[in-house]
Scaffold this motif. Structure first.
Motif, PDB file in Angstrom:
ATOM      1  N   PRO B 356      -4.714   0.859   3.759  1.00 35.05           N
ATOM      2  CA  PRO B 356      -3.664   0.670   4.764  1.00 35.05           C
ATOM      3  C   PRO B 356      -2.878  -0.626   4.553  1.00 35.05           C
ATOM      4  CG  PRO B 356      -5.734   1.251   5.817  1.00 35.05           C
ATOM      5  CD  PRO B 356      -6.040   0.977   4.393  1.00 35.05           C
ATOM      6  N   LEU B 363      -4.540   3.622   8.936  1.00 31.22           N
ATOM      7  CA  LEU B 363      -5.508   4.471   8.242  1.00 31.22           C
ATOM      8  C   LEU B 363      -5.414   5.876   8.828  1.00 31.22           C
ATOM      9  CD1 LEU B 363      -7.915   4.751   6.296  1.00 31.22           C
ATOM     10  CD2 LEU B 363      -9.405   4.162   8.196  1.00 31.22           C
ATOM     11  N   THR B 422      -3.302   8.420   4.108  1.00 32.17           N
ATOM     12  CA  THR B 422      -2.839   7.040   4.272  1.00 32.17           C
ATOM     13  C   THR B 422      -1.733   6.714   3.265  1.00 32.17           C
ATOM     14  OG1 THR B 422      -5.062   6.475   4.984  1.00 32.17           O
ATOM     15  CG2 THR B 422      -3.622   4.639   4.437  1.00 32.17           C
TER      16      THR B 422
END
Lengths: 222, 638, 219
Positions: B356, B363, B422
């Motif tokens: 992330p 996430l 992600t």
């Protein structure tokens, strides 16, 4: 030089020093093996090896251990099981057997295999199958299919050997046989009778140690 | 650190050598040697008297084991680990601190600062990783030729065992040791670990185990590889005792780490740090700690039983006396398979922590990731018998263990799904930590896919015990954990040491490592399928070119690690580029703290306001309020 | 959470319930680890007994030392019972009432270890007398070496600590460190520890009951 860089240098020297020390330690272990014994060349593509087996080395670090010995072309007995023989050759082997019988766990091994003519000679007499109970050790090279049982000496025989290397004046059996080598390389050989006295089921100690009941056949191009 | 705990700076500096007399590594080594001599020459000698199997074979396991055990006790006494228990036994009040003063000396003592322990772990793990890595180079050197070899077969198998055991022992701590100890308390908003002395002990058992394992070389080696199968292990030389004791020590260390981590996360989270705000790395630590706590005791018991067979003469694993080698296989793999996930899970957590930050997105599927991690942990206790498919287990059991093993790919796949979600439409920055994180997914995919062949009983019959297995687990452990470790190290190095590792050298290391890792291990699948067995240095001459290729590539992996060493030395002592306070612009709570992080981490217990993954939301609050008012604490549930 | 913990930097002065919760959770996790550890011995027992192919599990020459086994069991069970009495007394009447039964409980654990040592010294078989003998030696060995010794350590630290501070007047602050807190502080800590220890010791007494049933009764 600043204190920080000096510290870095010192740390680097320590780490490298530690790494080198451990490297040497491991390398010395890897290199540790008894000296090789050259078979005597007695003809074109024919060589001869002389070995003896003893019940106890009788001296040194592992004095209680059972062991093989090998004889150099200069007729000196050496405490080694690293044997050098020529490739694609006949090897005549003579084993002087000084240890008494412990018996084979697998009777199949009572038959000499992988040897010329499928026969061995015990004190000059041809033997094609040995009574398993009379065997003391074997000389076996699995990759070449060689397995030869070695009959033990009578426990009541006079003049038993107690300190290796033994002499021909002491109680022994003489076993001879011939096998054929293949191409160059290292071939493991081993006694397959669990004969390590005092160890669990006779394995361990000398059974796992090169120089005792475990060895290497270094086959070299002639 | 509280003002009272800091010793007042005196005008006279004490000579450095006076410190040697206090409890530290030096006194530990001295008492360790003394303990070994007393244990072997006095206690062991007396105990083994009259036992021919010990005294008449020149393999006196009783003397040797007594020596090692007392040596370990001596070392721990010398380190000062018994001071506190003895004081407590005589009625002293409990305290939490031990040697938390500043300076380099604290790294060589029993220190209860979790950040010091994390750094101790980092260098300890790296050192043993270096040693075991060099062993790998020697193994590949031996395999340059099919029959002509540099070393004997006996010594070669010891070398393989040394490499495997050291790697498996040390890599269990590779992420949890340095990063878990350093960052978990910070990430949950705690000032310390729950049991700081136990934390210090869990580290110091690691170098002790490493040294004991290395001592096996001086004790004629061990012939079993890293799995230590009985009853070969029962009959092996003295070096086997070193393997057994060192692995048991690592088991104790693992169980202690797991215990401490679980308690810390469960009880010491800051107000507002709800379970759904926990960083995903901490969740992976929870899953791993759960495995360590429950699986490692079985390892300790298994190692102890083999040791008893060798030393006391019990017959657990001796078939002629009613024992069974299969008992060992079951005990070992009941630990051994969860151990695979003890290695993998922290790596997953770490890369999910990194993704992330470098894709500037939250996430994806946080709860799914947690379910995946916990699902893997749970299922890993039900798969161990796939290691026994060719050991003569009841054939009726095979389908069950095939099923559970293949089932475990589902929670594993969830982690992949989180990564893809992600990355999707993220603003990806290909910095060094991100490169390592992405590589994990590539490598682990190959490792996981090849694992299907091993979990399937019919195909396992032909691949078991071959280089195929070797390639598979290197893809999962080295391709997974080691890549994650380097990703984490590049990511957190600025926080841990206040220095930014050189990016160019980092990328050079990454590409060398990634390319040659795959060039090393991918061909080994073919080598295995073509029949080359593990742990045996002789192989078919037709496989020589493949083996030589692999050896050359393995040397290049070694070169990539040399680049890393150069990078650390260059960046720390020559370039010395001070990083920004938050060089990766991470939302993690650890980046809100100053560098170096103070001894107590937080001046006041913080209040957690948000999840650490709220990227792309400009109005998102800071994760932690580091200076909360009483009302805010109460409002957060404190 | 108490305000006190935030006003003073340094965790020596952290709220006492942190330590209490750590010990409480820790002891449950420790017990879980013990289940795994002794589970390995249980597995060895069941596995070797059930696959007794050569009928050598327990040869007739291997006699079960039931007398000393009962001795160990009795000491452990009575000690566990007294631990419960001590915790109850602590809750109702304070630390002074806890000390006596806790000290006797400690002595009984020492006694259990003593009887166990005597049993090992006078075993009517050797560790190599078959799988039963092996499991017996390992299981009782680790029970004595791990379970009894850890219990002795823990209880003794509490008992000696309590005796040592029994004349210290109670202080105003309930501190985890206890050093400055006097008897009040110690009592606060002992409350927590005594309950946690009781949990651990009941659990280990349960293990001892299973041990007795398998090694002495079923054998």
């Amino acid at each position: 030089m600043s204190a920080r860089r000096l510290g870095a240098l010192l740390a680097a020297v320590l780490v490298v020093g530690g790494g080198v020390a451990i490297g040497l330690y491991v390398a010395l272990f890897l290199e540790a093996s008894p000296p090789p014994v050259q078979a005597a060349v007695i003809g074109r593509r024919v060589a001869a090896l002389e070995l003896q087996t003893v019940a106890e080395v009788g001296h040194g670090e592992n004095s209680f251990w059972v062991s093989y010995y090998a004889r150099t072309p200069g007729h000196k007995w050496v405490h080694s099981t690293i044997l050098r023989v020529p490739a694609y050759s006949l090897v005549h082997v003579t084993v002087y057997q000084y240890d008494s019988a412990t018996g084979l766990r697998n009777p199949l091994w009572g038959q000499p295999r992988g040897v010329v003519g499928g026969v061995m000679y015990v004190n000059g007499k041809p033997v094609k199958v040995l009574n398993p109970e009379l065997a003391s050790h074997t000389f076996a090279i699995p990759e070449l299919g060689v397995s030869v049982p070695l009959p033990g000496v009578d426990e009541e025989a006079p003049n038993q050997c107690s300190n290796a290397p033994c002499t021909l004046a002491e109680a022994h059996n003489t076993i001879t046989f011939t096998f054929r080598t293949r191409g160059p390389g290292k071939y493991r050989w081993q006694c397959f009778v669990p004969c390590a006295a005092g160890f669990i089921f006779g394995f361990g100690g000398p059974m796992q140690s090169i120089g005792y009941m475990d060895g290497e056949l270094e086959v070299q191009s002639s | 650190m509280s003002a009272a705990a800091i010793p007042a700076a005196g005008p006279v500096r004490e000579p450095w050598w006076r410190g040697l007399g206090r409890f530290n590594v030096f006194t530990g080594i001295v008492l360790g040697i003394g303990g070994y001599l007393i244990g072997a020459l006095v206690i062991g000698h007396v105990l083994s008297k009259g036992i021919p199997a010990q005294t008449e074979t020149n393999q006196n396991d009783i003397e040797f084991v007594c020596g090692i055990l007392l040596g370990i006790v001596g070392f721990l006494v010398g380190m000062g680990f018994l001071n506190y228990p003895i004081a407590r036994l005589t009625g002293a009040a409990p305290t939490l601190r031990e040697k938390e003063e500043k300076g380099i000396a604290r790294y060589f003592t029993l220190c209860t600062d979790h950040k010091v322990v994390g750094i101790q772990y980092l260098w300890g793990v790296l050192f043993f990783f270096l040693v075991a890595g060099l062993n790998a180079m020697l193994i590949r050197t031996q395999l340059l030729y099919p029959t002509e070899h540099f070393w004997s077969a006996d010594n070669y198998i010891t070398l393989v065992g040394l490499h495997g055991t050291m790697m498996m022992m040390m890599t269990t701590s590779m992420v949890l040791g340095p990063f878990g100890n350093y960052f978990v308390p910070v990430m949950v908003g705690a000032k310390r670990m729950a049991f700081p002395r136990i934390e210090a002990l869990s580290f110091w058992l690691l170098p002790v185990a490493g040294v004991v394992l290395l001592a096996a070389v001086g004790a004629k080696g061990f012939p079993t590889g890293w799995t230590g199968y009985a009853n070969l292990s029962v009959q092996a030389k003295l070096g086997m005792d070193c393997y057994l004791i060192s692995f048991a020590l690592i088991g104790i260390s693992m169980a202690l780490v797991g215990f401490n981590m679980l308690v810390t996360v469960y009880t010491m989270r800051a107000p507002g740090m709800t379970w759904t705000r926990l960083p995903i790395f901490v969740w992976s630590v929870i899953a791993t700690a759960f495995l360590q706590l429950l699986a490692a005791p079985v390892l300790i018991a298994g190692m102890s039983l083999v040791l008893l067979d060798r030393v006391v003469g019990t017959t657990f694993f001796m078939p002629f006396s009613g024992g069974s080698p299969f008992l060992y296989e079951n005990l070992f793999w009941f630990f051994g398979h969860p151990e695979v996930y003890i290695l993998a899970l922290p790596g997953f957590g770490l890369v999910l922590e990194i993704l992330p930050v470098f894709s500037r997105k939250p996430l994806w599927g946080y709860r799914l990731a947690v379910a995946g991690l916990m699902g893997v942990a749970l299922l890993s206790f039900f798969v161990w018998q796939h290691h026994l498919f060719v050991s003569g287990i009841n054939p009726d059991l095979r389908p069950f263990f095939m099923f559970t093993t293949e089932l475990i790919s589902i929670p594993t796949a969830l982690v992949f799904l989180n990564a893809m979600g992600t990355l999707f439409r993220g603003k990806i920055r290909f910095s060094v930590p991100m490169l390592f994180a992405l590589a994990l997914f590539f490598n682990f995919f190959i490792g996981g896919a090849s694992g299907v062949f091993l979990s399937d009983a019919p195909s396992d019959v032909s691949t078991h015990g071959s280089f195929f297995v070797m390639a598979h687990f290197h893809y999962t452990i080295m391709g997974g954990l080691v890549f994650a470790f380097f990703g984490g190290l590049f990511y957190w190095f600025p926080k841990m040491f206040g220095v930014h590792l050189n990016e160019k050298l980092g990328k050079l290391q990454f590409w060398l490592f990634f390319i040659f890792f795959n060039l090393t291990f991918f061909p080994l699948f073919a080598v295995g399928m073509l029949g080359q067995p593990r742990r045996v240095s002789a192989y078919s001459p037709s496989l020589q070119w493949l083996n030589d290729w692999v050896t050359a590539a393995a040397y290049m992996i070694g070169l990539s690690f040399a680049v890393f060493v150069v990078n650390v030395v260059y960046s720390c002592f020559f370039e010395r580029r001070r990083p920004e306070a938050n060089p990766w612009h991470s939302k993690g709570i650890e980046w809100q703290l100053p560098t170096p992080i103070p001894v107590d981490n937080f001046e006041r217990v913080p209040v957690i306001n948000a999840s650490p993954y709220e990227y792309g939301t400009p109005e998102a609050p800071l994760v932690a309020n580091l200076n909360p008012s009483h009302a805010e604490v109460v409002a957060a549930g404190g | 959470m108490q305000e006190m913990g935030f006003q003073t930097a340094g965790y020596e002065a952290e709220p006492p319930e942190v330590m209490a919760r750590n010990i409480n959770v820790g002891v449950r996790l420790l017990s879980a680890a013990m289940v795994s550890f002794f589970g390995a011995f249980l597995f060895a027992y069941v596995y070797l007994k059930e696959r007794d192919a050569g009928a050598v599990w327990r040869p007739s020459s291997v006699k079960v030392p039931t007398g000393t086994g009962i001795g160990v069991l009795a000491c452990v069970l009575v000690s566990a019972l007294l631990t419960g009495v001590a915790v109850d007394a602590l809750r109702r009447r304070g630390e002074g009432a806890w000390r006596g039964p806790a000290a006797i409980s400690l002595l009984l654990i020492y006694a259990a270890l003593g009887v166990q040592c005597y049993q090992w010294a006078s075993l009517p078989f050797t560790p190599g007398s078959g799988p039963y003998a092996s499991v017996f030696v390992a299981w009782t060995g680790f029970y004595g070496g791990v379970a009894l010794l850890t219990s002795i350590y823990w209880l003794q630290t509490m008992v000696t600590g309590s005796f040592r501070t029994r004349h210290v007047p109670a202080g105003p602050v309930v501190s985890v460190a206890g050093a400055a807190g006097g008897e009040g502080a110690i009592s606060g800590r002992i409350q927590v520890e005594a309950r946690s220890f009781a949990f651990y010791w009941y659990f280990l007494a349960g293990v001892q009951v299973v041990t007795f049933l398998l090694l002495y009764v079923v054998a």
